[in-house]
Design an enzyme around this catalytic site. Structure first.
Site, PDB file in Angstrom:
ATOM      1  N   ARG A  65       0.996  -1.099  -0.073  1.00 11.77           N
ATOM      2  CA  ARG A  65      -0.101   0.054  -0.011  1.00 11.77           C
ATOM      3  C   ARG A  65       0.938   1.222   0.069  1.00 11.77           C
ATOM      4  O   ARG A  65       1.854   1.338   0.520  1.00 11.77           O
ATOM      5  CB  ARG A  65      -1.010   0.100   1.159  1.00 11.77           C
ATOM      6  CG  ARG A  65      -1.880  -1.279   1.436  1.00 11.77           C
ATOM      7  CD  ARG A  65      -2.445  -1.126   2.623  1.00 11.77           C
ATOM      8  NE  ARG A  65      -3.359  -2.306   3.023  1.00 11.77           N
ATOM      9  CZ  ARG A  65      -3.091  -3.376   3.546  1.00 11.77           C
ATOM     10  NH1 ARG A  65      -1.976  -3.558   3.909  1.00 11.77           N
ATOM     11  NH2 ARG A  65      -3.788  -4.442   3.609  1.00 11.77           N
ATOM     12  N   HIS A 100      -3.013   2.017  -5.863  1.00 11.08           N
ATOM     13  CA  HIS A 100      -3.999   0.906  -5.626  1.00 11.08           C
ATOM     14  C   HIS A 100      -4.252   0.384  -6.761  1.00 11.08           C
ATOM     15  O   HIS A 100      -4.332  -1.200  -6.865  1.00 11.08           O
ATOM     16  CB  HIS A 100      -5.485   1.136  -4.729  1.00 11.08           C
ATOM     17  CG  HIS A 100      -5.591   0.337  -3.657  1.00 11.08           C
ATOM     18  ND1 HIS A 100      -4.781   0.647  -2.612  1.00 11.08           N
ATOM     19  CD2 HIS A 100      -6.185  -0.520  -3.232  1.00 11.08           C
ATOM     20  CE1 HIS A 100      -5.107  -0.310  -1.478  1.00 11.08           C
ATOM     21  NE2 HIS A 100      -5.956  -1.098  -2.001  1.00 11.08           N
ATOM     22  N   TYR A 110      -9.631 -10.940  -6.955  1.00  7.40           N
ATOM     23  CA  TYR A 110      -8.568 -10.687  -7.943  1.00  7.40           C
ATOM     24  C   TYR A 110      -8.996 -11.931  -9.006  1.00  7.40           C
ATOM     25  O   TYR A 110      -8.542 -12.047 -10.046  1.00  7.40           O
ATOM     26  CB  TYR A 110      -7.248 -10.695  -7.472  1.00  7.40           C
ATOM     27  CG  TYR A 110      -6.956  -9.440  -6.751  1.00  7.40           C
ATOM     28  CD1 TYR A 110      -6.987  -8.341  -7.537  1.00  7.40           C
ATOM     29  CD2 TYR A 110      -6.720  -9.390  -5.437  1.00  7.40           C
ATOM     30  CE1 TYR A 110      -6.727  -7.140  -6.855  1.00  7.40           C
ATOM     31  CE2 TYR A 110      -6.499  -8.149  -4.860  1.00  7.40           C
ATOM     32  CZ  TYR A 110      -6.449  -7.278  -5.421  1.00  7.40           C
ATOM     33  OH  TYR A 110      -6.295  -5.886  -4.858  1.00  7.40           O
ATOM     34  N   LYS A 159      -1.685  -2.490   8.004  1.00  2.00           N
ATOM     35  CA  LYS A 159      -3.051  -2.262   8.985  1.00  2.00           C
ATOM     36  C   LYS A 159      -2.794  -2.677  10.311  1.00  2.00           C
ATOM     37  O   LYS A 159      -2.703  -3.798  10.284  1.00  2.00           O
ATOM     38  CB  LYS A 159      -4.350  -2.415   8.189  1.00  2.00           C
ATOM     39  CG  LYS A 159      -4.685  -1.577   6.768  1.00  2.00           C
ATOM     40  CD  LYS A 159      -6.040  -1.725   6.330  1.00  2.00           C
ATOM     41  CE  LYS A 159      -6.297  -1.120   5.120  1.00  2.00           C
ATOM     42  NZ  LYS A 159      -7.647  -1.330   4.513  1.00  2.00           N
ATOM     43  N   ARG A 175      -1.088  -1.942  -7.087  1.00  2.00           N
ATOM     44  CA  ARG A 175      -1.482  -3.322  -6.025  1.00  2.00           C
ATOM     45  C   ARG A 175      -2.330  -4.231  -6.737  1.00  2.00           C
ATOM     46  O   ARG A 175      -2.160  -5.376  -6.477  1.00  2.00           O
ATOM     47  CB  ARG A 175      -2.152  -2.666  -4.727  1.00  2.00           C
ATOM     48  CG  ARG A 175      -2.268  -3.694  -3.748  1.00  2.00           C
ATOM     49  CD  ARG A 175      -2.628  -2.749  -2.470  1.00  2.00           C
ATOM     50  NE  ARG A 175      -3.208  -3.722  -1.348  1.00  2.00           N
ATOM     51  CZ  ARG A 175      -2.802  -4.515  -0.349  1.00  2.00           C
ATOM     52  NH1 ARG A 175      -1.294  -4.677  -0.526  1.00  2.00           N
ATOM     53  NH2 ARG A 175      -3.318  -5.078   0.338  1.00  2.00           N
ATOM     54  N   HIS A 179      -3.584  -9.218   3.391  1.00  2.00           N
ATOM     55  CA  HIS A 179      -5.056  -9.467   3.627  1.00  2.00           C
ATOM     56  C   HIS A 179      -5.277 -10.294   4.968  1.00  2.00           C
ATOM     57  O   HIS A 179      -4.806 -11.374   4.915  1.00  2.00           O
ATOM     58  CB  HIS A 179      -5.692  -9.914   2.423  1.00  2.00           C
ATOM     59  CG  HIS A 179      -5.840  -8.751   1.420  1.00  2.00           C
ATOM     60  ND1 HIS A 179      -6.010  -9.099   0.047  1.00  2.00           N
ATOM     61  CD2 HIS A 179      -5.870  -7.654   1.250  1.00  2.00           C
ATOM     62  CE1 HIS A 179      -6.222  -8.032  -0.642  1.00  2.00           C
ATOM     63  NE2 HIS A 179      -5.985  -6.998   0.326  1.00  2.00           N
TER      64      HIS A 179
END
Length: 298
Positions: free
Chosen positions: A145, A238, A273, A169, A241, A264
């Site tokens: 990110r 993004h 995806y 995150k 990404r 994730h």
């Protein structure tokens, strides 16, 4: 905003490591909510479920997309959850509110030829191109990110293992490998980019003044690259990404590995995806299966 809302945003920044872009969205959502409270003569601490339903209707009356409405309601639900941990008299008026379903979309990505065109643009023998190339290489080679990119320190780069340690995150740490092209661009950048050699901090990516680059600065760099690249019309961090994940899946990487590389928590987040890479699967199928096409089809 009041002190509770400011404390909430600070908690998201410090404890949950939210990016400045995400924090700005949360802040905007709270400001809009406060405007509604003032307009309807309502109080933050006495806001009820029926008021929440009215607010939902108010958002839709502004012709917002379902995705935007969903995010705004999620912001307020999270805010009230935070407030409840500080004051037992507070209730969450959004907890029972039916969450508007998000509009389904396929992640946008670059084709390999488009990525090659972008890299050609930053092949110029200039100081700025050294920095721009390392940004492009790191985002595409690792899928990190932009909030993770701007926080990379020099000591986070491991040239022995060919990878970088990033903090995602919730400040979750993960190691992401990179390839030979990315390694070379980092080495060239550290050796020849003068602003990085004279700065008094450890951040890896800097602006032309030697200051740690911001997320907005990265977006500016990427937009500048696109303007100078023929045949490529739009870029955002993004999208790189998405491209990273899509290209890995197209080349046979398994979903669990891609999930780990992207950081994730849930496999379902990575699963979006597969819808994109299914296009590649169909292309391979049509070209390879003897009865995929009739003789007069091309």
């Amino acid at each position: 905003m009041n002190h509770i809302q400011e404390a909430f945003l600070n908690t998201l920044k410090v404890e949950r490591n939210f990016s400045e872009h995400t924090l700005k969205s949360y802040q905007d959502d709270l400001i809009q909510f406060n405007q509604f409270l003032e307009q309807e003569h309502l109080q933050l601490n006495t806001f009820e479920y029926r008021d929440a339903r009215n607010y939902l209707s108010y958002l839709y009356s502004n012709h917002l997309k379902r995705t935007s409405v969903s995010r705004k309601i999620s912001t307020l639900r999270t805010f009230y959850e935070y407030w409840m941990t500080l004051d037992e008299n507070i209730i969450n008026p959004f907890v029972q509110l039916v969450h508007p379903k998000k509009e389904k979309y396929l992640p946008q990505f670059f084709y390999e030829e488009e990525m090659e065109a972008l890299f050609k643009t930053v092949e110029e023998d200039t100081s700025k191109s050294l920095r721009d190339r390392v940004i492009l290489e790191l985002l595409y080679a690792t899928g990190i990110r932009v909030s993770e990119l701007v926080n990379i320190k020099k000591q986070d780069i491991d040239f022995y293992a060919n990878g970088v340690t990033v903090f995602g995150k919730g400040s979750k740490e993960r190691f992401v490998p990179f390839g030979a092209y990315c390694r070379q661009s980092i080495e060239n950048y550290l050796e020849h980019f003068k602003p990085i050699q004279s700065c008094n901090h450890d951040f890896l990516i800097v602006n032309m003044k030697g200051e740690a680059i911001t997320e907005r600065g990265v977006r500016y760099v990427l937009n500048d690259i696109v303007k100078r690249t023929a045949g490529v019309s739009e870029i955002h961090p993004h999208k790189l990404r998405h491209t990273f994940a899509t290209h890995l899946l197209n080349q046979g990487a398994d979903l669990r590995t891609v999930q780990s590389l992207l950081g994730h928590v849930n496999l379902s987040t990575t699963g979006k995806y597969t819808h994109v890479s299914n296009q590649q699967l169909r292309k391979v199928y049509l070209n390879a299966h003897p009865r995929a096409k009739k003789e007069n089809e091309t």
